[in-house]
Design a protein around this motif. Structure first.
Motif, PDB file in Angstrom:
ATOM      1  N   TYR A 104      -8.080  11.779   4.697  1.00  0.00           N
ATOM      2  CA  TYR A 104      -8.742  10.613   4.126  1.00  0.00           C
ATOM      3  C   TYR A 104      -7.777   9.921   3.171  1.00  0.00           C
ATOM      4  O   TYR A 104      -7.239  10.553   2.252  1.00  0.00           O
ATOM      5  N   LEU A 105      -7.559   8.634   3.380  1.00  0.00           N
ATOM      6  CA  LEU A 105      -6.678   7.864   2.516  1.00  0.00           C
ATOM      7  C   LEU A 105      -7.501   7.193   1.423  1.00  0.00           C
ATOM      8  O   LEU A 105      -8.500   6.511   1.702  1.00  0.00           O
ATOM      9  N   HIS A 106      -7.068   7.405   0.184  1.00  0.00           N
ATOM     10  CA  HIS A 106      -7.756   6.804  -0.952  1.00  0.00           C
ATOM     11  C   HIS A 106      -7.743   5.282  -0.802  1.00  0.00           C
ATOM     12  O   HIS A 106      -6.685   4.677  -0.643  1.00  0.00           O
ATOM     13  N   TRP A 124     -14.366   6.382   3.010  1.00  0.00           N
ATOM     14  CA  TRP A 124     -12.914   6.256   2.952  1.00  0.00           C
ATOM     15  C   TRP A 124     -12.303   6.106   4.335  1.00  0.00           C
ATOM     16  O   TRP A 124     -12.837   6.658   5.324  1.00  0.00           O
ATOM     17  N   PRO A 125     -11.170   5.403   4.446  1.00  0.00           N
ATOM     18  CA  PRO A 125     -10.438   5.366   5.719  1.00  0.00           C
ATOM     19  C   PRO A 125     -10.048   6.784   6.129  1.00  0.00           C
ATOM     20  O   PRO A 125      -9.548   7.553   5.308  1.00  0.00           O
ATOM     21  N   ALA A 126     -10.288   7.141   7.385  1.00  0.00           N
ATOM     22  CA  ALA A 126     -10.096   8.532   7.814  1.00  0.00           C
ATOM     23  C   ALA A 126      -9.461   8.586   9.191  1.00  0.00           C
ATOM     24  O   ALA A 126      -9.549   7.642   9.982  1.00  0.00           O
ATOM     25  N   VAL A 127      -8.821   9.734   9.464  1.00  0.00           N
ATOM     26  CA  VAL A 127      -8.267   9.983  10.786  1.00  0.00           C
ATOM     27  C   VAL A 127      -8.471  11.451  11.138  1.00  0.00           C
ATOM     28  O   VAL A 127      -8.283  12.329  10.298  1.00  0.00           O
ATOM     29  N   THR A 128      -8.898  11.700  12.376  1.00  0.00           N
ATOM     30  CA  THR A 128      -8.971  13.071  12.892  1.00  0.00           C
ATOM     31  C   THR A 128      -7.591  13.432  13.411  1.00  0.00           C
ATOM     32  O   THR A 128      -7.157  12.920  14.443  1.00  0.00           O
ATOM     33  N   ASP A 163       0.963   3.930  11.434  1.00  0.00           N
ATOM     34  CA  ASP A 163       0.218   4.646  12.477  1.00  0.00           C
ATOM     35  C   ASP A 163      -0.557   5.853  11.927  1.00  0.00           C
ATOM     36  O   ASP A 163      -1.157   6.594  12.718  1.00  0.00           O
ATOM     37  N   TYR A 164      -0.542   6.036  10.614  1.00  0.00           N
ATOM     38  CA  TYR A 164      -1.116   7.254  10.044  1.00  0.00           C
ATOM     39  C   TYR A 164      -2.594   7.417  10.399  1.00  0.00           C
ATOM     40  O   TYR A 164      -3.068   8.540  10.595  1.00  0.00           O
ATOM     41  N   LEU A 165      -3.331   6.348  10.488  1.00  0.00           N
ATOM     42  CA  LEU A 165      -4.759   6.417  10.795  1.00  0.00           C
ATOM     43  C   LEU A 165      -5.055   6.296  12.288  1.00  0.00           C
ATOM     44  O   LEU A 165      -6.218   6.174  12.679  1.00  0.00           O
ATOM     45  N   ASP A 166      -4.010   6.347  13.110  1.00  0.00           N
ATOM     46  CA  ASP A 166      -4.185   6.301  14.556  1.00  0.00           C
ATOM     47  C   ASP A 166      -4.191   7.729  15.099  1.00  0.00           C
ATOM     48  O   ASP A 166      -3.159   8.387  15.193  1.00  0.00           O
ATOM     49  N   ALA A 167      -5.360   8.224  15.465  1.00  0.00           N
ATOM     50  CA  ALA A 167      -5.508   9.620  15.901  1.00  0.00           C
ATOM     51  C   ALA A 167      -4.677   9.922  17.145  1.00  0.00           C
ATOM     52  O   ALA A 167      -4.254  11.074  17.346  1.00  0.00           O
ATOM     53  N   THR A 168      -4.416   8.928  17.976  1.00  0.00           N
ATOM     54  CA  THR A 168      -3.662   9.156  19.207  1.00  0.00           C
ATOM     55  C   THR A 168      -2.183   9.433  18.940  1.00  0.00           C
ATOM     56  O   THR A 168      -1.468   9.923  19.824  1.00  0.00           O
ATOM     57  N   LYS A 169      -1.713   9.126  17.724  1.00  0.00           N
ATOM     58  CA  LYS A 169      -0.297   9.318  17.399  1.00  0.00           C
ATOM     59  C   LYS A 169      -0.037  10.684  16.763  1.00  0.00           C
ATOM     60  O   LYS A 169       1.122  11.030  16.500  1.00  0.00           O
TER      61      LYS A 169
END
Length: 404
Positions: free
Chosen positions: A70-72, A82-86, A131-137
């Motif tokens: 989760y990015l602050h 919060w902006p999040a990525v799996t 690309d940090y919030l792009d789960a495919t990367k």
């Protein structure tokens, strides 16, 4: 004249703090959800991964089988989701921690899994920050030396041998449990080259804390182990980069708690004597291990009525009165029981009975380790935590005692 002015200011300050304190007494803090879209949120680990000066969060969702970062958000947006990525999907994760393993500037994650998985994983971050919030990367890879070996519970990034990438101190529970050193190879992407060195047999390790316990300029490992013949609170003395590979040189120093089921621990100078104390918790009480010149002295602070069984602690000044308080979280907080409160002392931290104050109220049954951090930038410390039975997810409680 200056003396009387200082006294007057101190009296006014105490009066104002007392009035603010009374205003919020008994009222639960306001809760703000970071994410509750999966199941079984199990712990928060903080690090500023994008160098914006704000702390981001890593969390494993045990029942959901996912690891998330989760990015602050920007200032003023903290109370929204919060902006999040799996970053990966793994079964039965107990812990997730940020670490830039390959030193490319992109902060990766390492997850520790129990259950039938019994393995540790590296979740490689995309090289580009955009690309940090792009789960495919993101890419996930198991660390073979850990596979099927132990029920992994917790990992602590540390540089041990002075070589290659950062290593990890790792821990587990149950049969074959240990505190071990997971040694990074020259090329951390060579998954088969990672090595595992057992430092200490264990029963159920709850805490690993990097801290200089003997004031020799390097970081030792502070441990809490809740079960088994080696249980209690102790620290492993770091022998140095050249000696680290000789596991017999990692000396164990006991602090206490061998007669208790200690859960998460925290550190802080509770009595402000210049020495760092250890604050532990079991199901019924907070245990303050006071560091003295002669060793460790134990004080028992019973948990108040109306709460669940103790789970974790944190030490800080909650209401800006100049005295260190203790925040504690609970599990088993069913019905009308509270899952989180804070404790304050009146005459001395050695008081047997501390005054308790509400944070969580009734919602929430099984809380995890509480982390105190100023989320909203208002100058006070808020409480960040997870809850995995009422599915409150990842959230933070807003401290009402603003210092601004």
């Amino acid at each position: 004249m200056q003396h009387y002015l200082k006294v007057a200011i101190a009296i006014i300050s105490c009066f104002l703090n007392a009035n603010i304190f009374a205003e919020f007494e008994g009222i639960p803090w306001k809760i703000h959800t970071i994410d509750k879209s999966s199941q079984g949120a199990d712990g928060v680990r903080l690090l500023d991964v994008n160098s914006d000066g704000l702390m981001d969060i890593a969390t494993g969702w045990e029942e959901g089988g996912i690891i998330r970062a989760y990015l602050h958000p920007q200032r003023g947006q903290e109370k929204k989701l919060w902006p999040a990525v799996t970053v990966g999907e793994v079964k039965s994760p107990e812990d997730a921690v940020f670490i830039d393993i390959n030193k490319d500037g992109a902060v990766d994650l390492v997850s520790s899994c129990e259950g039938s998985t019994r393995s540790m994983f590296i979740h490689w971050a995309p090289q580009s920050g955009k690309d940090y919030l792009d789960a495919t990367k993101w890419q996930t890879a198991a660390i073979p030396i850990t596979k099927g070996k132990q029920s992994w519970m917790y990992a602590l990034p540390m540089q041990i041998d002075g070589e290659n990438a950062d290593d990890l101190i790792v821990s587990s529970k149950g049969k074959g449990a240990s505190v071990s050193w997971l040694q990074a190879p020259k090329d951390p992407h060579n998954m088969n080259a990672w090595k595992l060195h057992k430092l200490q047999d264990a029963g159920w390790v709850m805490s690993l804390i990097s801290i200089d316990m003997d004031h020799d300029g390097d970081q030792d490992v502070l441990v809490s182990d809740r079960r088994g013949p080696d249980r209690g609170v102790y620290w492993l003395e770091y022998p140095g980069t050249k000696e680290a590979k000789n596991i017999n040189l990692w000396s164990r120093h006991n602090i206490g708690g061998a007669d208790k089921e200690i859960k998460f621990i925290s550190t802080g100078d509770l009595d402000e004597d210049g020495s760092i104390d250890v604050i532990a918790i079991d199901s019924k009480s907070v245990i303050w291990f006071q560091r003295t010149k002669k060793g460790w002295k134990e004080y028992i602070i019973p948990l108040p009525k109306g709460v669940g069984g103790g789970k974790s602690t944190a030490v800080c000044d909650i209401n800006s009165d100049g005295k260190k308080d203790i925040v504690f979280s609970c599990e088993g907080a069913k019905g009308e029981l509270s899952g989180m409160r804070w404790l304050s002392w009146t005459n001395s931290p050695t008081d047997k009975i501390w005054k308790d104050h509400e944070i969580a109220g009734e919602p929430g049954i099984k809380y995890d380790r509480v982390v105190m951090h100023d989320i909203d930038g208002d100058g006070d410390l808020d409480a960040i935590c997870c809850e995995e039975r009422d599915q409150l997810g990842v959230f933070w409680y807003e401290n009402p005692f603003s210092r601004k």
